[in-house]
Design an enzyme around this catalytic site. Structure first.
Site, PDB file in Angstrom:
ATOM      1  N   ASP A  11      -0.204   5.445 -10.515  1.00 17.70           N
ATOM      2  CA  ASP A  11      -0.040   4.712  -9.242  1.00 17.70           C
ATOM      3  C   ASP A  11       1.263   5.158  -8.407  1.00 17.70           C
ATOM      4  OD1 ASP A  11      -0.531   3.183  -7.025  1.00 17.70           O
ATOM      5  OD2 ASP A  11       0.930   1.489  -7.720  1.00 17.70           O
ATOM      6  N   SER A  12       1.257   5.026  -7.169  1.00 18.80           N
ATOM      7  CA  SER A  12       2.529   5.413  -6.462  1.00 18.80           C
ATOM      8  C   SER A  12       3.656   4.356  -6.831  1.00 18.80           C
ATOM      9  CB  SER A  12       2.206   5.249  -4.924  1.00 18.80           C
ATOM     10  OG  SER A  12       2.134   3.822  -4.796  1.00 18.80           O
ATOM     11  N   TYR A  43       2.697   6.022  -1.083  1.00 20.37           N
ATOM     12  CA  TYR A  43       1.543   7.131  -0.632  1.00 20.37           C
ATOM     13  C   TYR A  43       0.962   6.881   0.654  1.00 20.37           C
ATOM     14  CZ  TYR A  43       1.931   9.287  -5.317  1.00 20.37           C
ATOM     15  OH  TYR A  43       2.177   9.947  -6.528  1.00 20.37           O
ATOM     16  N   GLY A  44       0.723   5.514   0.832  1.00 20.54           N
ATOM     17  CA  GLY A  44      -0.078   5.064   2.012  1.00 20.54           C
ATOM     18  C   GLY A  44       0.143   5.641   3.452  1.00 20.54           C
ATOM     19  N   CYS A  74      -4.802   3.243  -7.859  1.00 27.29           N
ATOM     20  CA  CYS A  74      -4.296   3.111  -6.614  1.00 27.29           C
ATOM     21  C   CYS A  74      -5.391   3.504  -5.611  1.00 27.29           C
ATOM     22  CB  CYS A  74      -3.192   4.446  -6.830  1.00 27.29           C
ATOM     23  SG  CYS A  74      -2.475   4.891  -5.073  1.00 27.29           S
ATOM     24  N   ASN A  75      -5.577   2.861  -4.779  1.00 31.05           N
ATOM     25  CA  ASN A  75      -6.808   3.049  -3.803  1.00 31.05           C
ATOM     26  C   ASN A  75      -6.219   4.257  -3.070  1.00 31.05           C
ATOM     27  OD1 ASN A  75      -8.458   0.344  -3.724  1.00 31.05           O
ATOM     28  ND2 ASN A  75      -6.385  -0.177  -4.121  1.00 31.05           N
ATOM     29  N   THR A  76      -5.108   4.454  -2.481  1.00 33.34           N
ATOM     30  CA  THR A  76      -4.760   5.655  -1.809  1.00 33.34           C
ATOM     31  C   THR A  76      -5.087   6.896  -2.347  1.00 33.34           C
ATOM     32  OG1 THR A  76      -3.113   4.028  -1.126  1.00 33.34           O
ATOM     33  CG2 THR A  76      -2.959   6.347  -0.230  1.00 33.34           C
ATOM     34  N   GLU A 153       7.549  -3.963  -3.513  1.00 34.59           N
ATOM     35  CA  GLU A 153       8.329  -3.186  -3.964  1.00 34.59           C
ATOM     36  C   GLU A 153       9.801  -3.820  -3.931  1.00 34.59           C
ATOM     37  OE1 GLU A 153       8.040  -0.102  -5.826  1.00 34.59           O
ATOM     38  OE2 GLU A 153       5.940  -0.355  -5.879  1.00 34.59           O
ATOM     39  N   CYS A 185      -5.579  -2.524  -2.224  1.00 36.36           N
ATOM     40  CA  CYS A 185      -4.464  -1.711  -2.508  1.00 36.36           C
ATOM     41  C   CYS A 185      -3.971  -2.627  -3.710  1.00 36.36           C
ATOM     42  CB  CYS A 185      -3.452  -1.903  -1.475  1.00 36.36           C
ATOM     43  SG  CYS A 185      -1.873  -1.386  -1.941  1.00 36.36           S
ATOM     44  N   HIS A 187      -1.369  -3.158  -5.102  1.00 38.33           N
ATOM     45  CA  HIS A 187      -0.022  -3.993  -5.029  1.00 38.33           C
ATOM     46  C   HIS A 187      -0.442  -5.584  -4.373  1.00 38.33           C
ATOM     47  CE1 HIS A 187       2.278  -0.379  -5.008  1.00 38.33           C
ATOM     48  NE2 HIS A 187       3.399  -0.870  -4.920  1.00 38.33           N
TER      49      HIS A 187
HETATM   50  N1  DGL Z   1      -0.898   0.896  -4.775  1.00 37.50           N
HETATM   51  C1  DGL Z   1      -1.589   1.756  -3.633  1.00 37.50           C
HETATM   52  C2  DGL Z   1      -2.823   1.501  -3.377  1.00 37.50           C
HETATM   53  O1  DGL Z   1      -3.576   1.072  -4.078  1.00 37.50           O
HETATM   54  C3  DGL Z   1      -0.623   2.330  -2.902  1.00 37.50           C
HETATM   55  C4  DGL Z   1       0.793   1.785  -2.096  1.00 37.50           C
HETATM   56  C5  DGL Z   1       1.362   2.931  -1.246  1.00 37.50           C
HETATM   57  O2  DGL Z   1       2.125   3.729  -2.246  1.00 37.50           O
HETATM   58  O3  DGL Z   1       1.290   2.961  -0.177  1.00 37.50           O
HETATM   59  O4  DGL Z   1      -3.295   1.951  -2.707  1.00 37.50           O
END
Ligand code: DGL
Length: 271
Positions: A11-12, A43-44, A74-76, A153, A185, A187
């Site tokens: 993940d990010s 990452y988003g 991580c979805n992104t 975060e 996401c 998070h």
């Molecule tokens: N946790 C990540 C997701 O599922 C990305 C969060 C990020 O880095 O913006 O998309």
């Protein structure tokens, strides 16, 4: 037959730990290696090219740790990098979007599904497309909630400011038509009680990570790839930066789990 090698997750940042926690719960005997790219998160807000480049480095790192499969926690990264990277690496890799989409399509009775995710996930329309492929009659409303990532975060979940941002962002889903919301996401499950506070108990919250882990467990079982070791799983968590804060929040999130190692990793060698 069995495969004792660890399961890799990426993940990010901290969000991937919601999936890691689930992996430990569903497969307590498996060794785990997790990497969070704290140095370059979020990452988003990045481009598809950047997300692909960063994710490629995480994949190479996990391969260097001899993992047997990789879960994109991580979805992104799933939306933006997985299709490209699947062509580059032969190791089995699993994303969180399809299992989440399948669950949402199964759970909605009103055929109205909400999806919240990072800017890059919502821009990719990956959830809308995946749900549309399953049932074109389902109406999907995707909304970016990038700020939720910083709330997690920065450990601000329990502040009034955070609750206001969450309640305001989710306002469109207070319409009773929406009976299902995908936390798109990793998070966001860390904000579940704040999301519940904003939307009440009636709406079904889909945690894509949970569904993905069940899917991977079935895959490993079917392919005789589950470990046959019992009771001595090794859990290793790595981050590319901000290791002190990562360690503090990781321990808080995974309380009750015996973590063997939390350490900083320099991706330099794996580029
Ligand atoms: N946790 C990540 C997701 O599922 C990305 C969060 C990020 O880095 O913006 O998309």
């Amino acid at each position: 037959m069995s495969d004792k090698r660890p399961i890799g997750l990426l993940d990010s940042g901290l969000g991937g730990l919601t999936v890691t926690k689930e992996a430990i719960k569903q497969m307590p005997d498996e060794d785990i290696v997790f990497i969070g790219d704290e140095a370059r998160m979020p990452y988003g807000t990045k481009t598809k090219e950047q997300i692909t480049e960063y994710t490629r480095e995480l994949v190479k790192y996990l391969i260097s740790q001899d993992v047997k499969v990789i879960i994109y926690a991580c979805n992104t990264a799933t939306a933006n990098a997985l299709p490209t990277l699947k062509k580059e690496f032969s190791i089995p890799m699993f994303g969180v979007i399809e299992p989440g989409a399948i669950t949402a399509a199964r759970d909605t009775k009103t055929k109205h599904v909400g999806v919240i995710g990072t800017q890059a996930t919502i821009n990719s329309k990956s959830y809308s497309k995946a749900i549309d492929d399953i049932d074109p009659k389902i109406d999907v409303l995707g909304l970016p909630a990038q700020e939720f990532v910083s709330i997690v975060e920065n450990d601000e979940a329990n502040t009034k400011r955070a609750q206001k941002i969450i309640t305001d962002t989710l306002m469109p889903y207070r319409d009773e038509l929406y009976d299902t919301l995908v936390m798109g996401c990793t998070h966001f499950p860390m904000l579940k009680s704040q999301i519940r506070k904003a939307l009440g108990d009636k709406i079904t919250l889909v945690d894509s990570g949970v569904e993905t882990v069940s899917y991977v467990r079935d895959y490993l079982k079917m392919n005789d790839m589950l470990t046959d070791s019992k009771g001595d799983a090794v859990i290793k968590l790595h981050a590319t930066g901000g290791i002190k804060e990562f360690e503090r929040l990781a321990k808080e999130w995974l309380v009750g789990t015996e973590v063997d190692e939390i350490s900083l990793v320099d991706l330099g060698e794996n580029k």
